[in-house]
Design a protein around this motif. Structure first.
Motif, PDB file in Angstrom:
ATOM      1  N   ARG A 199       0.827  -1.196   0.000  1.00  0.00           N
ATOM      2  CA  ARG A 199       0.000   0.000   0.000  1.00  0.00           C
ATOM      3  C   ARG A 199       0.867   1.254   0.000  1.00  0.00           C
ATOM      4  O   ARG A 199       0.607   2.224  -0.709  1.00  0.00           O
ATOM      5  N   GLY A 206       1.993   7.609  -5.959  1.00  0.00           N
ATOM      6  CA  GLY A 206       0.884   8.511  -6.269  1.00  0.00           C
ATOM      7  C   GLY A 206       1.157   9.916  -5.782  1.00  0.00           C
ATOM      8  O   GLY A 206       0.936  10.882  -6.501  1.00  0.00           O
ATOM      9  N   SER A 207       1.622  10.069  -4.568  1.00  0.00           N
ATOM     10  CA  SER A 207       1.992  11.377  -4.044  1.00  0.00           C
ATOM     11  C   SER A 207       2.906  11.180  -2.848  1.00  0.00           C
ATOM     12  O   SER A 207       2.467  10.789  -1.772  1.00  0.00           O
ATOM     13  N   SER A 209       4.478  13.352  -1.049  1.00  0.00           N
ATOM     14  CA  SER A 209       4.278  14.241   0.096  1.00  0.00           C
ATOM     15  C   SER A 209       3.059  13.825   0.899  1.00  0.00           C
ATOM     16  O   SER A 209       3.068  13.888   2.132  1.00  0.00           O
ATOM     17  N   ALA A 210       1.996  13.370   0.214  1.00  0.00           N
ATOM     18  CA  ALA A 210       0.818  12.917   0.951  1.00  0.00           C
ATOM     19  C   ALA A 210       1.152  11.678   1.774  1.00  0.00           C
ATOM     20  O   ALA A 210       0.706  11.538   2.913  1.00  0.00           O
ATOM     21  N   LEU A 213       3.124  12.775   4.871  1.00  0.00           N
ATOM     22  CA  LEU A 213       2.267  13.384   5.888  1.00  0.00           C
ATOM     23  C   LEU A 213       1.336  12.363   6.533  1.00  0.00           C
ATOM     24  O   LEU A 213       0.800  12.607   7.606  1.00  0.00           O
ATOM     25  N   SER A 214       1.137  11.229   5.877  1.00  0.00           N
ATOM     26  CA  SER A 214       0.299  10.200   6.487  1.00  0.00           C
ATOM     27  C   SER A 214       1.093   9.308   7.416  1.00  0.00           C
ATOM     28  O   SER A 214       0.574   8.314   7.911  1.00  0.00           O
ATOM     29  N   GLY A 215       2.373   9.643   7.611  1.00  0.00           N
ATOM     30  CA  GLY A 215       3.175   8.879   8.555  1.00  0.00           C
ATOM     31  C   GLY A 215       3.976   7.755   7.925  1.00  0.00           C
ATOM     32  O   GLY A 215       4.490   6.898   8.629  1.00  0.00           O
TER      33      GLY A 215
ATOM     34  N   LEU B 319       7.915  17.486  10.834  1.00  0.00           N
ATOM     35  CA  LEU B 319       8.435  17.483   9.468  1.00  0.00           C
ATOM     36  C   LEU B 319       9.810  18.137   9.351  1.00  0.00           C
ATOM     37  O   LEU B 319      10.495  17.972   8.354  1.00  0.00           O
ATOM     38  N   PRO B 340       6.768  12.455  10.989  1.00  0.00           N
ATOM     39  CA  PRO B 340       5.325  12.551  11.228  1.00  0.00           C
ATOM     40  C   PRO B 340       4.766  11.355  11.982  1.00  0.00           C
ATOM     41  O   PRO B 340       3.858  11.526  12.797  1.00  0.00           O
ATOM     42  N   LEU B 350      -2.631  16.355  10.929  1.00  0.00           N
ATOM     43  CA  LEU B 350      -2.448  17.575  10.150  1.00  0.00           C
ATOM     44  C   LEU B 350      -3.211  17.489   8.828  1.00  0.00           C
ATOM     45  O   LEU B 350      -2.947  16.618   8.002  1.00  0.00           O
ATOM     46  N   LYS B 357      -2.083  17.865  -3.415  1.00  0.00           N
ATOM     47  CA  LYS B 357      -0.710  17.376  -3.465  1.00  0.00           C
ATOM     48  C   LYS B 357      -0.334  16.651  -2.166  1.00  0.00           C
ATOM     49  O   LYS B 357       0.243  15.573  -2.214  1.00  0.00           O
ATOM     50  N   ASP B 358      -0.655  17.250  -1.033  1.00  0.00           N
ATOM     51  CA  ASP B 358      -0.165  16.717   0.245  1.00  0.00           C
ATOM     52  C   ASP B 358      -1.225  15.955   1.036  1.00  0.00           C
ATOM     53  O   ASP B 358      -0.903  15.167   1.906  1.00  0.00           O
ATOM     54  N   GLY B 359      -2.490  16.242   0.767  1.00  0.00           N
ATOM     55  CA  GLY B 359      -3.539  15.643   1.577  1.00  0.00           C
ATOM     56  C   GLY B 359      -3.967  14.287   1.057  1.00  0.00           C
ATOM     57  O   GLY B 359      -4.260  13.379   1.813  1.00  0.00           O
ATOM     58  N   LEU B 360      -3.987  14.158  -0.266  1.00  0.00           N
ATOM     59  CA  LEU B 360      -4.548  12.961  -0.874  1.00  0.00           C
ATOM     60  C   LEU B 360      -3.576  12.355  -1.867  1.00  0.00           C
ATOM     61  O   LEU B 360      -2.720  13.043  -2.406  1.00  0.00           O
ATOM     62  N   VAL B 361      -3.741  11.060  -2.094  1.00  0.00           N
ATOM     63  CA  VAL B 361      -3.130  10.455  -3.274  1.00  0.00           C
ATOM     64  C   VAL B 361      -4.264  10.417  -4.295  1.00  0.00           C
ATOM     65  O   VAL B 361      -5.139   9.559  -4.236  1.00  0.00           O
ATOM     66  N   LEU B 364      -5.577   7.274  -6.167  1.00  0.00           N
ATOM     67  CA  LEU B 364      -6.124   6.137  -5.435  1.00  0.00           C
ATOM     68  C   LEU B 364      -7.586   6.409  -5.058  1.00  0.00           C
ATOM     69  O   LEU B 364      -8.030   7.548  -5.067  1.00  0.00           O
ATOM     70  N   THR B 368      -8.949   3.789   0.024  1.00  0.00           N
ATOM     71  CA  THR B 368      -7.502   3.653   0.183  1.00  0.00           C
ATOM     72  C   THR B 368      -6.927   4.914   0.813  1.00  0.00           C
ATOM     73  O   THR B 368      -6.019   4.855   1.644  1.00  0.00           O
ATOM     74  N   LEU B 372      -5.107   5.141   4.642  1.00  0.00           N
ATOM     75  CA  LEU B 372      -3.652   5.246   4.480  1.00  0.00           C
ATOM     76  C   LEU B 372      -2.913   5.474   5.798  1.00  0.00           C
ATOM     77  O   LEU B 372      -1.835   4.925   6.003  1.00  0.00           O
ATOM     78  N   SER B 373      -3.471   6.273   6.707  1.00  0.00           N
ATOM     79  CA  SER B 373      -2.765   6.497   7.958  1.00  0.00           C
ATOM     80  C   SER B 373      -3.283   5.565   9.062  1.00  0.00           C
ATOM     81  O   SER B 373      -2.971   5.747  10.224  1.00  0.00           O
ATOM     82  N   LYS B 426      -9.572  10.600   7.027  1.00  0.00           N
ATOM     83  CA  LYS B 426      -8.318   9.884   7.220  1.00  0.00           C
ATOM     84  C   LYS B 426      -7.750  10.184   8.601  1.00  0.00           C
ATOM     85  O   LYS B 426      -7.270   9.295   9.293  1.00  0.00           O
ATOM     86  N   TRP B 427      -7.836  11.454   9.008  1.00  0.00           N
ATOM     87  CA  TRP B 427      -7.237  11.840  10.283  1.00  0.00           C
ATOM     88  C   TRP B 427      -8.138  11.525  11.460  1.00  0.00           C
ATOM     89  O   TRP B 427      -7.663  11.142  12.528  1.00  0.00           O
TER      90      TRP B 427
END
Lengths: 327, 514
Positions: A199, A206-207, A209-210, A213-215, B319, B340, B350, B357-361, B364, B368, B372-373, B426-427
């Motif tokens: 995963r 895919g990203s 940076s994402a 940030l998800s650990g 970070l 993180p 966060l 760009k940073d919040g989602l893939v 997917l 998913t 993810l977290s 997700k969070w």
């Protein structure tokens, strides 16, 4: 008519590689009666098993939006290390110490070499933020040079029947290399679909940076992936060496290209995050069947390369138009 | 039916759209839209996300050549098959995401694709440089034409885009969310330029989510709702609430935090937090910040661009472990975050500023992204369980009312508001103690905004500590219990919301040494 095409489109897309493979096989079997024989069937599968091993690792790397150009050289060095240790052991010049290697020991040494070089790739890429293209290009040369040094430029032959059995033997009516690559593929499918590692590989591609940030520990995952790719290249090296009963210093030259071709034909995106192991297997089979067919049809090796190039282009063009239709 | 009110003494319409309909594989994005844009006017196109604004703009600028209906330019029927066609006719669009090439100069960017050549066929750099200088002077951008675009601020890059539009003598200039990424002072410069363009009888089409600025800059408005043109008219005599009512088709009760003055025990405490600049090591991006966040408290952080808002949240989230110093403790336990994952395990979450760009893939699917977290929670005997994953996703799709055909939909295909809800899901699934939100409602329509506000308030009531960064003052004032103001990396003010006003916050946020 168009509405019909629209409803079948997802199905067509899903099985496009299989459909292409079927058409390819049909065409070759019409033109050559040697193609559809049991002997040739196993012959083709045995031939592609090396590429399947390498390409499985390559798929994982490409899914993280990376690339590994060093697999061919890593294959050569791993094979040469195993062969050298098996044949000559290590003779320490200062003392009269001689270390001999069992089959298992030599094989393990080859695998460790491969995954070690892969680990180095991953370390260089994550530690110094090098583009994977550059880091693995450097490793391509380094590993080839080390192979030349280790073999002194000559093939290492006469490795014994128990070692050559791996590349030439059969088990339950199926060649051993096919067993081995089959098991590797099965494990890789499980890892990509059913584990956290898999995963995270998709998420990083895919990203990045994402994922961070998800650990997700990006560096750890990347180093793992390059190590796996190196290890699987070493498995390929064992297969090649064992089948020929000889470790050639120039073994595996340009294998990275066949491997990338299999990955791309199999529908994995070079920008990462999208693709599958089974797609790559289909890609490897298509390339294998194509190679085999062109040989059976007595096409000159020069033309074979031209044809293969166009097949790669075609595959990517079809894939592009599919992803456009999706969005 | 669509009601259009042509004003009696109005200037003639320059660009007219008649019954434009556009369908995407079954979905009708635009439904018989009729609009007109007048020369010498700034027309604001307003509507919620998904109302069809960007589709319409893409048709007008030639991006989508395939549509039903008629476009008239200067009375003549026209049909654009490409962006070049539209440009040749005099319609230029300035996208929200600027399309400049960073390592080419201003002059090279402006003339890209329409270079002036000498009679030998080589580039006539001098002529291009002179023309660029002329355009920059007109737009009051005091820079050499040879400056690399990479060195420009976002606001300046926007001015370069406008220069590009002026070079081809555009009559209609479409601006899509031009102020979403620029500072207040840059907005003022932009508005000056727009006023000049209006005086030169250009038609400006202005799209923005920030309704307040429309009262400053727009002459007319056009409302789109669910792909239909609802109405148009003059901005005069229209107020904020009326505009919103026209957009959403009903009244929206605005949310205010019920301040009950309770004292809550400390959840997060930060002491002397510093962050070194990544390049200029002598400089600090965050300077000795000390503050607390209580259990169930919403703390708003305001600051202008470059004040260090995002950097603060990033540092708290682990970070920048190598560049930061100071003491962070949660529940009275001092924590050292190296990555993180450490912060997440301590109960931090966060929601980043740039969710695409940073919040989602984006590639997917919804489930998913949500898992993810939280992959450890859906593992069974070391393998991921699809069933548990789907259950988790379905719970949050229902709880947060995420509008998606299924949990298997690709995140890219959802609207901004629903994407943000996925990031929140997700969070929330990690059961955080402290939720940090960076610009949680940027680029999200009014309805989704209110839903997200309600959610934030509800989470605080349940005892979660919340740290929210926003550059929109009304937002900060609406949801915070307490407000921190950052200016150039320093904490310049801390006030309870009842003592705060837009004036007092801005005063603290603006650097003193201008």
């Amino acid at each position: 008519m168009e509405a019909q095409l629209q409803t079948y489109r997802p199905l067509l897309t899903k099985f496009q590689s299989l459909i292409a493979l079927f058409i390819l096989c049909l065409g070759i079997s019409i033109m050559s009666d040697k193609f559809l024989t049991v002997a040739n069937f196993w012959n083709v599968l045995r031939q592609i098993s090396v590429n399947v091993c390498i390409s499985t690792g390559m798929t994982l790397v490409v899914l993280t939006a990376g690339i590994d150009l060093s697999v061919g050289s890593v294959l050569a060095l791993s094979g040469a290390i195993t062969a050298g240790l098996l044949r000559n052991g290590i003779q320490l010049p200062s003392s009269n110490l001689y270390i001999g290697f069992t089959l298992l020991g030599a094989t393990l040494a080859g695998l460790i070499t491969g995954s070690g070089l892969g680990w180095f790739n991953g370390w260089a890429i994550t530690r110094f933020k090098l583009p994977p293209f550059v880091a693995t290009l450097a490793m391509l040369t380094i590993a080839r040079g080390l192979t030349m040094l280790w073999t002194e430029g000559f093939p290492i032959t006469g490795l014994g029947d128990s070692f050559t059995f791996l590349g030439t033997g059969w088990f339950l009516g199926i060649p051993l290399p096919v067993w081995l690559s089959g098991i590797i593929v099965a494990v890789a499918v499980l890892v990509t679909n059913k584990t956290r590692l898999g995963r995270y590989i998709y998420a990083i591609g895919g990203s990045e940076s994402a994922a961070r940030l998800s650990g997700v520990n990006i560096n750890k995952i990347k180093i793992a992936v390059y190590s796996i790719a190196g290890g699987l290249a070493a498995v390929g090296g064992l297969l090649v060496t064992s089948r020929l009963d000889s470790a050639q210093p120039n073994a595996g030259t340009s294998y990275e290209l066949d491997s990338i071709a299999a990955v791309v034909i199999g529908g994995t995106s070079l920008s990462g995050g999208r693709g599958s192991i089974l797609g790559t297997v289909q890609g490897a089979i298509i390339i294998g069947v194509l190679n085999n067919g062109l040989v059976l049809l007595n096409v000159s090796p020069f033309w074979q390369q031209v044809v293969k190039g166009f097949v790669i282009l075609l595959a990517v063009i079809i894939d592009k138009s599919n992803s456009k239709a999706e969005s | 039916m669509n009601t259009l009110h042509p004003m009696p003494s109005a200037p003639c319409p320059l660009l007219v759209a008649e019954n434009i309909t556009k369908r995407f594989s079954g979905v009708t994005a635009l439904d018989t839209v009729c609009l007109e844009f007048l020369a010498g006017n700034v027309t604001a196109v307003i509507g919620e996300n998904g109302a069809g604004k960007s589709t319409l703009m893409k048709i007008l600028s030639g991006v989508y050549p395939d549509y039903e209906g008629q476009i008239r330019f200067n009375g003549e029927p026209v049909r654009f098959n490409s962006i070049r066609d539209a440009q040749a006719c005099g319609i230029a669009i300035i996208h929200q995401e600027l399309n400049l090439i960073p390592y080419l100069s201003i002059s090279e960017n402006i003339f890209l694709g329409r270079e002036i050549t000498t009679r030998w066929g080589t580039l006539d750099r001098k002529a291009m440089r002179n023309k660029t200088r002329e355009l920059l002077e007109k737009l009051k951008l005091d820079l050499s034409p040879d400056t690399l675009v990479a060195e420009l601020k976002v606001g300046q890059q926007q001015v370069v885009e406008i220069a590009k539009a002026l070079l081809v003598e555009s009559e209609v200039i479409i601006m899509d969310e031009p102020t979403s990424a620029i500072s207040e002072s840059e907005v003022a410069v932009l508005f000056d330029i727009i006023n000049d363009l209006r005086r030169e009888n250009k038609a400006i089409v202005y799209i923005s989510h920030k309704l307040d600025e429309l009262f400053t800059i727009a002459d007319r408005y056009v409302v789109l709702r669910d792909g239909k043109s609802i109405e148009s008219g003059s901005m005069q005599g229209i107020d904020h609430d009326t505009l919103i009512r026209k957009m959403v088709g009903r009244d929206i009760t605005s949310i205010r935090r019920q301040v009950n003055g309770r004292v809550c025990d400390t959840l997060l405490s930060v002491e002397n937090l510093c962050l070194k600049h990544p390049v200029r090591v002598q400089e600090n991006q965050l300077k000795n910040l000390s503050f607390t966040v209580g259990r169930g408290e919403i703390v708003g952080i305001f600051g202008l661009m470059g004040a260090g808002r995002t950097e603060l949240l990033e540092t708290l989230f682990g970070l920048h472990p190598k560049r930061s110093s100071g003491v962070i403790s949660i529940n009275n336990q001092t924590s050292q975050f190296k990555a993180p994952i450490d912060a997440i395990q301590s109960g931090f979450a966060l929601v980043p500023e740039d969710r695409k760009k940073d919040g989602l893939v984006l590639g997917l699917d919804v489930q998913t992204n949500i898992s993810l977290s939280n992959l450890k929670t859906i593992e069974q005997a070391g393998l991921l369980s699809r069933q548990k994953e789907t259950t988790l996703a379905k719970k949050y799709i229902a709880d947060l009312r995420i509008k998606t055909p299924s949990e298997k939909q690709t995140a890219r295909n959802l609207s901004g508001g629903n994407q943000q809800k996925i990031v929140l899901s997700k969070w929330l699934a990690t059961n955080p103690k402290l939720l940090m939100l960076d610009e949680p409602t940027r680029g999200i329509d009014v309805n989704a905004k209110n839903e997200i506000y309600k959610l934030i308030l509800q989470l605080a009531d349940e005892g979660m500590g919340i740290l929210v960064v926003s550059s929109e003052l009304p937002e900060i004032l609406a949801i915070s219990d307490r407000i921190l103001v950052l200016c150039e990396g320093c904490l310049t003010a801390e006030m309870a919301v009842q003592d705060a006003s837009e004036d007092s916050i801005l005063k603290a946020a603006i650097p003193k040494t201008i």
